[in-house]
Design a protein around this motif. Structure first.
Motif, PDB file in Angstrom:
ATOM      1  N   PRO A 138      -1.252 -10.364  -4.912  1.00  0.00           N
ATOM      2  CA  PRO A 138      -0.172 -11.220  -4.405  1.00  0.00           C
ATOM      3  C   PRO A 138       0.983 -11.371  -5.391  1.00  0.00           C
ATOM      4  CG  PRO A 138      -2.309 -12.198  -3.920  1.00  0.00           C
ATOM      5  CD  PRO A 138      -2.570 -11.028  -4.828  1.00  0.00           C
ATOM      6  N   SER A 139       0.698 -11.260  -6.689  1.00  0.00           N
ATOM      7  CA  SER A 139       1.750 -11.417  -7.698  1.00  0.00           C
ATOM      8  C   SER A 139       2.641 -10.181  -7.798  1.00  0.00           C
ATOM      9  CB  SER A 139       1.125 -11.693  -9.073  1.00  0.00           C
ATOM     10  OG  SER A 139       0.269 -10.604  -9.445  1.00  0.00           O
ATOM     11  N   HIS A 140       2.203  -9.073  -7.184  1.00  0.00           N
ATOM     12  CA  HIS A 140       2.960  -7.813  -7.255  1.00  0.00           C
ATOM     13  C   HIS A 140       3.042  -7.208  -5.855  1.00  0.00           C
ATOM     14  CE1 HIS A 140       1.923  -8.412 -11.478  1.00  0.00           C
ATOM     15  NE2 HIS A 140       2.901  -7.584 -11.778  1.00  0.00           N
ATOM     16  N   THR A 141       3.954  -7.745  -5.069  1.00  0.00           N
ATOM     17  CA  THR A 141       4.052  -7.337  -3.666  1.00  0.00           C
ATOM     18  C   THR A 141       4.539  -5.902  -3.500  1.00  0.00           C
ATOM     19  OG1 THR A 141       6.270  -8.318  -3.551  1.00  0.00           O
ATOM     20  CG2 THR A 141       4.415  -9.693  -2.849  1.00  0.00           C
ATOM     21  N   VAL A 142       5.412  -5.440  -4.407  1.00  0.00           N
ATOM     22  CA  VAL A 142       5.890  -4.057  -4.319  1.00  0.00           C
ATOM     23  C   VAL A 142       4.724  -3.094  -4.508  1.00  0.00           C
ATOM     24  CG1 VAL A 142       7.363  -2.305  -5.382  1.00  0.00           C
ATOM     25  CG2 VAL A 142       8.229  -4.627  -5.076  1.00  0.00           C
ATOM     26  N   PHE A 143       3.907  -3.353  -5.516  1.00  0.00           N
ATOM     27  CA  PHE A 143       2.728  -2.516  -5.759  1.00  0.00           C
ATOM     28  C   PHE A 143       1.805  -2.533  -4.534  1.00  0.00           C
ATOM     29  CE2 PHE A 143      -1.760  -2.329  -6.796  1.00  0.00           C
ATOM     30  CZ  PHE A 143      -1.855  -1.143  -7.503  1.00  0.00           C
ATOM     31  N   SER A 144       1.554  -3.712  -3.995  1.00  0.00           N
ATOM     32  CA  SER A 144       0.613  -3.841  -2.883  1.00  0.00           C
ATOM     33  C   SER A 144       1.088  -3.130  -1.630  1.00  0.00           C
ATOM     34  CB  SER A 144       0.366  -5.329  -2.592  1.00  0.00           C
ATOM     35  OG  SER A 144      -0.221  -5.962  -3.724  1.00  0.00           O
ATOM     36  N   LYS A 145       2.399  -3.095  -1.419  1.00  0.00           N
ATOM     37  CA  LYS A 145       2.943  -2.398  -0.255  1.00  0.00           C
ATOM     38  C   LYS A 145       3.001  -0.890  -0.474  1.00  0.00           C
ATOM     39  CE  LYS A 145       5.839  -6.212   1.413  1.00  0.00           C
ATOM     40  NZ  LYS A 145       7.239  -6.681   1.630  1.00  0.00           N
ATOM     41  N   ARG A 146       3.178  -0.470  -1.724  1.00  0.00           N
ATOM     42  CA  ARG A 146       3.403   0.938  -2.029  1.00  0.00           C
ATOM     43  C   ARG A 146       2.103   1.723  -2.190  1.00  0.00           C
ATOM     44  NH1 ARG A 146       7.861   1.734  -6.397  1.00  0.00           N
ATOM     45  NH2 ARG A 146       9.087   1.137  -4.565  1.00  0.00           N
ATOM     46  N   PHE A 147       1.029   1.039  -2.640  1.00  0.00           N
ATOM     47  CA  PHE A 147      -0.191   1.763  -2.981  1.00  0.00           C
ATOM     48  C   PHE A 147      -1.415   1.231  -2.246  1.00  0.00           C
ATOM     49  CE2 PHE A 147       2.475   2.395  -6.780  1.00  0.00           C
ATOM     50  CZ  PHE A 147       2.438   3.786  -6.850  1.00  0.00           C
ATOM     51  N   LEU A 148      -2.344   2.154  -2.016  1.00  0.00           N
ATOM     52  CA  LEU A 148      -3.676   1.829  -1.517  1.00  0.00           C
ATOM     53  C   LEU A 148      -4.629   1.937  -2.702  1.00  0.00           C
ATOM     54  CD1 LEU A 148      -5.676   1.393   0.916  1.00  0.00           C
ATOM     55  CD2 LEU A 148      -5.874   3.881   1.000  1.00  0.00           C
ATOM     56  N   LEU A 149      -5.272   0.839  -3.051  1.00  0.00           N
ATOM     57  CA  LEU A 149      -6.190   0.801  -4.188  1.00  0.00           C
ATOM     58  C   LEU A 149      -7.590   0.500  -3.676  1.00  0.00           C
ATOM     59  CD1 LEU A 149      -6.826   0.760  -7.228  1.00  0.00           C
ATOM     60  CD2 LEU A 149      -6.119  -1.651  -7.263  1.00  0.00           C
ATOM     61  N   ARG A 150      -8.508   1.403  -3.977  1.00  0.00           N
ATOM     62  CA  ARG A 150      -9.888   1.239  -3.526  1.00  0.00           C
ATOM     63  C   ARG A 150     -10.846   1.494  -4.685  1.00  0.00           C
ATOM     64  NH1 ARG A 150      -9.635   5.224   1.612  1.00  0.00           N
ATOM     65  NH2 ARG A 150      -8.502   6.434   0.034  1.00  0.00           N
ATOM     66  N   GLY A 151     -12.031   0.921  -4.604  1.00  0.00           N
ATOM     67  CA  GLY A 151     -13.010   1.150  -5.652  1.00  0.00           C
ATOM     68  C   GLY A 151     -14.307   0.429  -5.389  1.00  0.00           C
ATOM     69  N   GLU A 152     -15.275   0.652  -6.297  1.00  0.00           N
ATOM     70  CA  GLU A 152     -16.629   0.162  -6.078  1.00  0.00           C
ATOM     71  C   GLU A 152     -16.850  -1.251  -6.623  1.00  0.00           C
ATOM     72  OE1 GLU A 152     -18.917   3.116  -8.068  1.00  0.00           O
ATOM     73  OE2 GLU A 152     -18.479   4.703  -6.591  1.00  0.00           O
ATOM     74  N   ASN A 153     -16.052  -1.667  -7.572  1.00  0.00           N
ATOM     75  CA  ASN A 153     -16.264  -2.962  -8.220  1.00  0.00           C
ATOM     76  C   ASN A 153     -14.928  -3.693  -8.294  1.00  0.00           C
ATOM     77  OD1 ASN A 153     -16.686  -5.088 -10.066  1.00  0.00           O
ATOM     78  ND2 ASN A 153     -18.292  -3.953 -11.153  1.00  0.00           N
ATOM     79  N   GLU A 154     -14.609  -4.453  -7.250  1.00  0.00           N
ATOM     80  CA  GLU A 154     -13.283  -5.071  -7.163  1.00  0.00           C
ATOM     81  C   GLU A 154     -12.962  -6.003  -8.323  1.00  0.00           C
ATOM     82  OE1 GLU A 154     -10.651  -7.908  -4.176  1.00  0.00           O
ATOM     83  OE2 GLU A 154     -12.153  -6.541  -3.325  1.00  0.00           O
ATOM     84  N   PRO A 155     -13.879  -6.897  -8.759  1.00  0.00           N
ATOM     85  CA  PRO A 155     -13.536  -7.771  -9.890  1.00  0.00           C
ATOM     86  C   PRO A 155     -13.179  -6.982 -11.150  1.00  0.00           C
ATOM     87  CG  PRO A 155     -15.469  -8.604  -8.750  1.00  0.00           C
ATOM     88  CD  PRO A 155     -15.190  -7.246  -8.170  1.00  0.00           C
ATOM     89  N   ARG A 156     -13.926  -5.910 -11.428  1.00  0.00           N
ATOM     90  CA  ARG A 156     -13.645  -5.111 -12.619  1.00  0.00           C
ATOM     91  C   ARG A 156     -12.325  -4.360 -12.473  1.00  0.00           C
ATOM     92  NH1 ARG A 156     -17.101  -0.091 -14.948  1.00  0.00           N
ATOM     93  NH2 ARG A 156     -16.045   0.079 -16.957  1.00  0.00           N
TER      94      ARG A 156
END
Length: 206
Positions: A138-156
């Motif tokens: 939420p603090s980086h809306t440009v990043f969140s709209k521009r990229f899809l970030l996926r992974g196995e351990n979300e907190p890490r």
């Protein structure tokens, strides 16, 4: 006589349609390899026109399990194994669809100093918004709209993607990054980098 003329015309047509484009393609590839060899020498890196198989025995990212590698620069930089190379691969087709062939330039790092969560970062597309896992900030809306970030351990993964890293990535476009444990690889999906841009792409990787 007429059959001979038809045969000659067919042969000439074949040469014009197939032979000439292949000739220019091969000449272009030879020129690219020569340019990259010279850049590699300037950077004091080893150069392998046909790649170096030993690297790919340890790469743990699926898309690089197949295809062909060429124009590889390889060495050790800042206590990390480093390589940059052209990667060519073909997707499997079905029925009358023979599949498609793609090329891209990738940068690879391997270091004991890297302790990365398993993740994939790629440009976000419209269909990704429908049901796909996506780690947003939420603090980086440009990043969140521009990229899809996926992974196995979300907190890490969230701990790894610091404000500094997110700010840097917001200035980038169409970059794909995959990481896990002691390895990191980045590339522009289906895009080969021109020889004169390899140095800046390497700088971006570091």
């Amino acid at each position: 006589m007429d059959n001979l003329i038809i045969l000659l015309l067919t042969l000439v047509t074949f040469v014009l349609l197939i032979g000439v484009p292949v000739f220019f393609m091969l000449r272009h590839e030879k020129k690219r390899t020569k340019q990259l060899s010279e850049i590699s020498s300037d950077l004091k890196l080893s150069f392998y026109p046909d790649g170096k198989d030993s690297i790919f025995e340890s790469i743990s990212f699926g898309i690089f399990d197949y295809g062909n590698v060429s124009n590889m620069m390889h060495g050790e930089v800042s206590n990390a194994e480093f390589a940059i190379f052209d990667h060519k691969y073909k997707t499997s087709g079905s029925g009358d669809n023979p599949g498609s062939t793609y090329e891209q330039t990738a940068i690879y790092f391997k270091s004991t100093n890297l302790k990365l969560p398993r993740f994939t970062l790629s440009p976000e597309k419209f269909f990704h918004t429908m049901g796909s896992q996506d780690i947003d900030f939420p603090s980086h809306t440009v990043f969140s709209k521009r990229f899809l970030l996926r992974g196995e351990n979300e907190p890490r993964i969230r701990r790894f993607f610091t404000d500094k890293l997110l700010n840097f990535l917001e200035s980038q476009q169409k970059i794909t990054i995959e990481g896990g444990d002691n390895q990191l690889i980045l590339y522009r999906d289906k895009k080969r980098i021109r020889p004169e841009e390899w140095q800046s792409f390497i700088d971006q990787g570091f």
